[in-house]
Design an enzyme around this catalytic site. Structure first.
Site, PDB file in Angstrom:
ATOM      1  CG  ASP A 217      -1.721   1.215   1.411  1.00  0.00           C
ATOM      2  OD1 ASP A 217      -2.436   1.566   0.460  1.00  0.00           O
ATOM      3  OD2 ASP A 217      -1.646   1.848   2.483  1.00  0.00           O
TER       4      ASP A 217
ATOM      5  CG  ASP B  58      -1.815   7.882   0.985  1.00  0.00           C
ATOM      6  OD1 ASP B  58      -1.097   8.853   1.282  1.00  0.00           O
ATOM      7  OD2 ASP B  58      -2.505   7.833  -0.043  1.00  0.00           O
TER       8      ASP B  58
END
Length: 224
Positions: free
Chosen positions: A12, A14
């Protein structure tokens, strides 16, 4: 270097590669606050963190048209990009881990529910865009996280096996997505606790990428 057959690392962006969640919280409050939705950290982590904007719009802007929801949340992303510009720092240990994966020939994929402009800004700001074989954007697929499709697409891009790969996530929806795709997932504790991440389906958690237990797990799983 010949790539490790069947293995991959999926990240991922953020809150995982960089701790950007406080800036997202600020941007959401700036845009949604005047519309009656104010978030503290706990509410942000439950109701916003890791979710695609289409889903957020449906929940918090139900009286707006689809086009207007997209425009309002587009404003939020513009606020976020202005806040984050020049403030992007990699999570501790990230660069060394990426170096290790490159040296071992393990392909890496970024998998995110963030808009493409955000994803590209963050990867570019960290100077790591070229490290990733693909950037999978949840909003560009039929289903975003927590559906497994984004991670399934990430595996497909590099021809990797779910069971032989590892994903890194910081949100409940992200962990659920990766775990539902069959990928052993490490929760990154930038916003959520170990219990929260494991409760969502993570096999373990770490505070940063230089965590000794994490490095031992990676060495065993990636055979490096």
């Amino acid at each position: 270097m010949i790539e490790a057959i069947g293995r991959a690392l999926l990240f991922d962006i953020d809150g995982t590669l960089a701790n950007t969640d406080p800036l997202h919280l600020k941007a959401f409050n700036q845009i949604l606050g005047p519309r009656g939705h104010v978030f503290d950290h706990a509410r942000f982590s439950r109701e916003l963190q890791g979710f695609a904007n289409a889903s957020i719009g449906e929940r918090f802007l139900p009286d707006e048209t689809v086009e207007r929801r997209a425009a309002i949340l587009g404003e939020k992303e513009e606020v976020f990009r202005a806040l984050v510009a020049g403030q992007i720092e990699p999570l501790q240990g990230l660069m060394a881990l990426l170096d290790r994966a490159d040296a071992a020939g393990v392909p890496m994929v970024a998998v995110t529910n963030a808009p493409r402009l955000n994803a590209e800004l963050l990867l570019s700001g960290l100077g790591i865009t070229e490290r990733f074989k693909a950037i999978v954007i949840g909003d560009e697929l039929a289903h975003g996280k927590p559906h497994p499709l984004p991670y399934q697409e990430g595996l497909r891009f590099v021809g990797a096996s779910a069971a032989a790969s590892i994903a890194f996530e910081d949100s409940r929806s992200g962990v659920q997505s990766a775990a539902a795709a069959g990928i052993p997932t490490i929760g990154i504790r930038t916003s959520l606790s170990h219990a929260d991440l494991v409760g969502a389906g993570a096999v373990a958690s770490a505070s940063a990428f230089d965590d000794p237990d994490l490095l031992m797990r990676l060495a065993a799983a990636m055979a490096w």
